[in-house]
Design a protein around this motif. Structure first.
Motif, PDB file in Angstrom:
ATOM      1  N   VAL A 166       0.683  -9.140   5.372  1.00  0.00           N
ATOM      2  CA  VAL A 166      -0.505  -8.305   5.200  1.00  0.00           C
ATOM      3  C   VAL A 166      -0.509  -7.795   3.766  1.00  0.00           C
ATOM      4  O   VAL A 166       0.528  -7.439   3.211  1.00  0.00           O
ATOM      5  CB  VAL A 166      -0.527  -7.129   6.204  1.00  0.00           C
ATOM      6  CG1 VAL A 166       0.725  -6.281   6.092  1.00  0.00           C
ATOM      7  CG2 VAL A 166      -1.769  -6.274   5.992  1.00  0.00           C
ATOM      8  N   SER A 167      -1.676  -7.803   3.148  1.00  0.00           N
ATOM      9  CA  SER A 167      -1.801  -7.360   1.763  1.00  0.00           C
ATOM     10  C   SER A 167      -1.406  -5.891   1.621  1.00  0.00           C
ATOM     11  O   SER A 167      -1.794  -5.065   2.444  1.00  0.00           O
ATOM     12  CB  SER A 167      -3.242  -7.543   1.274  1.00  0.00           C
ATOM     13  OG  SER A 167      -3.469  -6.821   0.082  1.00  0.00           O
ATOM     14  N   PRO A 168      -0.649  -5.549   0.577  1.00  0.00           N
ATOM     15  CA  PRO A 168      -0.301  -4.133   0.357  1.00  0.00           C
ATOM     16  C   PRO A 168      -1.524  -3.276   0.048  1.00  0.00           C
ATOM     17  O   PRO A 168      -1.448  -2.054   0.150  1.00  0.00           O
ATOM     18  CB  PRO A 168       0.663  -4.189  -0.835  1.00  0.00           C
ATOM     19  CG  PRO A 168       0.378  -5.494  -1.509  1.00  0.00           C
ATOM     20  CD  PRO A 168      -0.031  -6.428  -0.427  1.00  0.00           C
ATOM     21  N   PHE A 169      -2.652  -3.888  -0.320  1.00  0.00           N
ATOM     22  CA  PHE A 169      -3.875  -3.129  -0.571  1.00  0.00           C
ATOM     23  C   PHE A 169      -4.515  -2.627   0.719  1.00  0.00           C
ATOM     24  O   PHE A 169      -5.297  -1.681   0.689  1.00  0.00           O
ATOM     25  CB  PHE A 169      -4.902  -3.983  -1.310  1.00  0.00           C
ATOM     26  CG  PHE A 169      -4.603  -4.194  -2.771  1.00  0.00           C
ATOM     27  CD1 PHE A 169      -3.439  -3.694  -3.349  1.00  0.00           C
ATOM     28  CD2 PHE A 169      -5.469  -4.903  -3.572  1.00  0.00           C
ATOM     29  CE1 PHE A 169      -3.158  -3.887  -4.681  1.00  0.00           C
ATOM     30  CE2 PHE A 169      -5.204  -5.100  -4.911  1.00  0.00           C
ATOM     31  CZ  PHE A 169      -4.042  -4.596  -5.477  1.00  0.00           C
ATOM     32  N   TYR A 170      -4.191  -3.250   1.840  1.00  0.00           N
ATOM     33  CA  TYR A 170      -4.871  -2.941   3.095  1.00  0.00           C
ATOM     34  C   TYR A 170      -3.962  -2.333   4.157  1.00  0.00           C
ATOM     35  O   TYR A 170      -4.391  -2.139   5.292  1.00  0.00           O
ATOM     36  CB  TYR A 170      -5.512  -4.214   3.657  1.00  0.00           C
ATOM     37  CG  TYR A 170      -6.771  -4.635   2.952  1.00  0.00           C
ATOM     38  CD1 TYR A 170      -8.027  -4.327   3.468  1.00  0.00           C
ATOM     39  CD2 TYR A 170      -6.722  -5.335   1.765  1.00  0.00           C
ATOM     40  CE1 TYR A 170      -9.199  -4.707   2.829  1.00  0.00           C
ATOM     41  CE2 TYR A 170      -7.883  -5.725   1.104  1.00  0.00           C
ATOM     42  CZ  TYR A 170      -9.115  -5.407   1.649  1.00  0.00           C
ATOM     43  OH  TYR A 170     -10.268  -5.785   0.993  1.00  0.00           O
ATOM     44  N   SER A 171      -2.734  -2.060   3.815  1.00  0.00           N
ATOM     45  CA  SER A 171      -1.806  -1.528   4.806  1.00  0.00           C
ATOM     46  C   SER A 171      -1.460  -0.076   4.487  1.00  0.00           C
ATOM     47  O   SER A 171      -1.236   0.272   3.318  1.00  0.00           O
ATOM     48  CB  SER A 171      -0.530  -2.370   4.819  1.00  0.00           C
ATOM     49  OG  SER A 171       0.384  -1.890   5.766  1.00  0.00           O
ATOM     50  N   PRO A 172      -1.440   0.772   5.529  1.00  0.00           N
ATOM     51  CA  PRO A 172      -1.681   0.489   6.947  1.00  0.00           C
ATOM     52  C   PRO A 172      -3.165   0.425   7.269  1.00  0.00           C
ATOM     53  O   PRO A 172      -3.980   1.036   6.576  1.00  0.00           O
ATOM     54  CB  PRO A 172      -1.049   1.705   7.640  1.00  0.00           C
ATOM     55  CG  PRO A 172      -1.260   2.811   6.660  1.00  0.00           C
ATOM     56  CD  PRO A 172      -1.086   2.195   5.302  1.00  0.00           C
ATOM     57  N   CYS A 173      -3.465  -0.313   8.322  1.00  0.00           N
ATOM     58  CA  CYS A 173      -4.850  -0.458   8.757  1.00  0.00           C
ATOM     59  C   CYS A 173      -5.235   0.763   9.593  1.00  0.00           C
ATOM     60  O   CYS A 173      -4.645   1.030  10.623  1.00  0.00           O
ATOM     61  CB  CYS A 173      -4.997  -1.725   9.577  1.00  0.00           C
ATOM     62  SG  CYS A 173      -6.687  -2.116   9.984  1.00  0.00           S
ATOM     63  N   LEU A 174      -6.235   1.502   9.132  1.00  0.00           N
ATOM     64  CA  LEU A 174      -6.605   2.753   9.793  1.00  0.00           C
ATOM     65  C   LEU A 174      -8.012   2.738  10.376  1.00  0.00           C
ATOM     66  O   LEU A 174      -8.476   3.759  10.883  1.00  0.00           O
ATOM     67  CB  LEU A 174      -6.487   3.921   8.804  1.00  0.00           C
ATOM     68  CG  LEU A 174      -5.101   4.161   8.206  1.00  0.00           C
ATOM     69  CD1 LEU A 174      -5.144   5.314   7.220  1.00  0.00           C
ATOM     70  CD2 LEU A 174      -4.078   4.426   9.293  1.00  0.00           C
ATOM     71  N   ALA A 175      -8.695   1.619  10.313  1.00  0.00           N
ATOM     72  CA  ALA A 175     -10.063   1.539  10.822  1.00  0.00           C
ATOM     73  C   ALA A 175     -10.191   0.402  11.824  1.00  0.00           C
ATOM     74  O   ALA A 175      -9.450  -0.584  11.773  1.00  0.00           O
ATOM     75  CB  ALA A 175     -11.057   1.334   9.682  1.00  0.00           C
ATOM     76  N   GLU A 176     -11.129   0.535  12.723  1.00  0.00           N
ATOM     77  CA  GLU A 176     -11.304  -0.453  13.779  1.00  0.00           C
ATOM     78  C   GLU A 176     -11.813  -1.782  13.244  1.00  0.00           C
ATOM     79  O   GLU A 176     -11.632  -2.821  13.870  1.00  0.00           O
ATOM     80  CB  GLU A 176     -12.293   0.095  14.830  1.00  0.00           C
ATOM     81  CG  GLU A 176     -12.363  -0.723  16.121  1.00  0.00           C
ATOM     82  CD  GLU A 176     -13.246  -0.062  17.159  1.00  0.00           C
ATOM     83  OE1 GLU A 176     -14.311  -0.623  17.457  1.00  0.00           O
ATOM     84  OE2 GLU A 176     -12.874   1.028  17.634  1.00  0.00           O
ATOM     85  N   ASN A 177     -12.453  -1.773  12.077  1.00  0.00           N
ATOM     86  CA  ASN A 177     -12.999  -3.013  11.537  1.00  0.00           C
ATOM     87  C   ASN A 177     -11.957  -3.851  10.805  1.00  0.00           C
ATOM     88  O   ASN A 177     -12.283  -4.847  10.178  1.00  0.00           O
ATOM     89  CB  ASN A 177     -14.171  -2.713  10.593  1.00  0.00           C
ATOM     90  CG  ASN A 177     -13.746  -1.936   9.363  1.00  0.00           C
ATOM     91  OD1 ASN A 177     -12.697  -1.315   9.353  1.00  0.00           O
ATOM     92  ND2 ASN A 177     -14.575  -1.976   8.336  1.00  0.00           N
ATOM     93  N   CYS A 178     -10.681  -3.451  10.864  1.00  0.00           N
ATOM     94  CA  CYS A 178      -9.617  -4.258  10.274  1.00  0.00           C
ATOM     95  C   CYS A 178      -9.407  -5.527  11.086  1.00  0.00           C
ATOM     96  O   CYS A 178      -9.650  -5.556  12.297  1.00  0.00           O
ATOM     97  CB  CYS A 178      -8.310  -3.479  10.231  1.00  0.00           C
ATOM     98  SG  CYS A 178      -8.321  -2.100   9.087  1.00  0.00           S
ATOM     99  N   GLU A 179      -8.901  -6.556  10.434  1.00  0.00           N
ATOM    100  CA  GLU A 179      -8.511  -7.744  11.165  1.00  0.00           C
ATOM    101  C   GLU A 179      -7.333  -7.390  12.081  1.00  0.00           C
ATOM    102  O   GLU A 179      -6.508  -6.547  11.739  1.00  0.00           O
ATOM    103  CB  GLU A 179      -8.084  -8.851  10.191  1.00  0.00           C
ATOM    104  CG  GLU A 179      -9.218  -9.376   9.326  1.00  0.00           C
ATOM    105  CD  GLU A 179      -8.747 -10.487   8.407  1.00  0.00           C
ATOM    106  OE1 GLU A 179      -7.685 -11.065   8.690  1.00  0.00           O
ATOM    107  OE2 GLU A 179      -9.449 -10.779   7.434  1.00  0.00           O
ATOM    108  N   PRO A 180      -7.254  -8.030  13.253  1.00  0.00           N
ATOM    109  CA  PRO A 180      -6.108  -7.742  14.133  1.00  0.00           C
ATOM    110  C   PRO A 180      -4.795  -8.023  13.408  1.00  0.00           C
ATOM    111  O   PRO A 180      -4.615  -9.069  12.820  1.00  0.00           O
ATOM    112  CB  PRO A 180      -6.307  -8.718  15.294  1.00  0.00           C
ATOM    113  CG  PRO A 180      -7.769  -9.018  15.275  1.00  0.00           C
ATOM    114  CD  PRO A 180      -8.177  -8.997  13.834  1.00  0.00           C
TER     115      PRO A 180
END
Length: 273
Positions: free
Chosen positions: A66-80
Motif C-alpha cells: 500500500v502506498s505510504p501516501f494513502y496509509s492508513p485508510c480512513l475513509a470508506e471510499n478507499c480500495e479494500p
C-alpha cells in the motif's frame, strides 16, 4: 533644530545605516545560487508529484503493498486493503481522495521541520538566499506573525509523525506476505518498503523536537542515564538531519511510485523468494 536626543531614522534590514555601507549586493565570486536553485527544484518536484498522486485517488494498492501516501485508510471510499488497517473513521461522506486526510500530518511535520524551514526560506523566499548574500526584503519579523507563527506547531506534528511511522512500519511488516496474504514472501517491493520505513524513522528520530523531548528538559543527566544515552544517540542522528530529510523524501516518493507502477499494471513485482 536637532537637540541631540532624537534617534536617527535608519533604513531597515541589511541596508540599515549601522551596517557597513557596501553598495554591492554581495562580494561572492562563486556560483552561490546553485545550492538554493537545486533545493527549490527538488522541493518543487516533490510538491508537483505528491499533489498529482494525492488527488489521483487511484493505483495506490497492489497486494500486499500500500502506498505510504494513502496509509492508513480512513475513509470508506478507499480500495479494500486486507494487508493494512482500514478504520473508515470518515465513513461514506468523504468523497475526495483518502490521501488528503493523512498527508496533512507528515506534510505538516516536514513543512515545520527546522531543516526544511531553512531550505525553503532560502530557495523560495530568498531569506537569505545564501551566506553573505543580502536578502531582498526590507523587514524581518521572524516567525512571530501568521502564517509563519504556525511553525511553532512542529512539536505536535512530531507526535503525529511518530504515529504515522508506526502505521507504515505495520504496512512494511505486511509486505512480507504475498498477494494471497500468506506469510513468507519477499519481493522487490518488500525491500523498497523496508528501506523507506528505515529512512522515515531515522529522519523522524533525528528531529530537533525528538531530541528535546528525550533530554531537553533534564537538569541533571547523571540522574537519568537511560534518557541521557538516548539523547546522545538522537544527537548523533541530528548531525545528519539534512541528509536524512532528503533521503526519506526521495524514498517515500519512490515507494509510492513503485506501488503506482504495480497497481497500474506496468509490471509485476519481482519475487525474491
Amino acid at each position: 533644530m536637532a537637540t541631540g536626543t532624537e534617534r536617527p531614522q535608519l533604513d531597515t534590514g541589511v541596508h540599515d545605516k549601522s551596517r557597513a555601507a557596501i553598495s554591492a549586493r554581495h562580494l561572492r565570486t562563486d556560483r552561490w545560487w546553485l545550492a538554493p536553485a537545486a533545493t527549490a527544484a527538488g522541493l518543487l518536484a516533490f510538491v508537483v508529484y505528491s499533489t498529482w498522486r494525492a488527488f489521483g485517488n487511484a493505483h495506490y494498492y497492489a497486494a500486499p503493498y500500500v502506498s505510504p501516501f494513502y496509509s492508513p485508510c480512513l475513509a470508506e471510499n478507499c480500495e479494500p486493503m486486507k494487508a493494512g488497517p482500514n478504520l473508515e473513521i470518515f465513513g461514506s461522506w468523504w468523497g475526495l481522495s483518502p490521501a488528503l486526510i493523512i498527508l496533512i500530518f507528515p506534510l505538516g511535520f516536514r513543512m515545520t521541520c527546522y531543516y526544511y524551514r531553512k531550505a525553503y526560506y532560502r530557495s523560495f523566499w530568498a531569506s537569505p538566499p545564501a551566506c553573505a548574500v543580502a536578502e531582498p526584503h526590507k523587514k524581518y519579523s521572524g516567525e512571530t506573525r501568521f502564517p509563519l507563527l504556525v511553525q511553532n506547531l512542529h512539536r505536535y506534528f512530531f507526535y503525529a509523525a511518530v504515529l504515522v511511522a508506526v502505521i507504515l512500519t505495520w504496512d512494511t511488516a505486511l509486505a512480507f506476505r504475498n498477494s494471497d496474504y500468506e506469510w513468507g514472501h519477499m519481493g522487490l517491493g518488500t525491500i523498497i518498503m523496508v528501506v523507506n520505513i528505515v529512512l522515515i524513522w531515522l529522519y523522524t528520530l533525528s528531529c530537533h523536537s525528538c531530541r528535546h523531548v528525550i533530554g531537553g528538559k533534564l537538569k541533571h543527566f547523571s540522574k537519568h542515564p537511560v534518557r541521557y544515552r538516548l539523547w546522545g544517540w538522537v544527537g548523533t542522528l541530528n548531525h545528519r538531519h539534512m541528509q536524512l530529510a532528503w533521503a526519506s523524501l526521495i524514498s517515500v516518493a519512490l515507494a509510492d511510485f513503485y506501488v503506482y507502477l504495480l497497481a497500474s499494471g506496468v509490471f509485476d513485482d519481482p519475487r525474491l523468494f
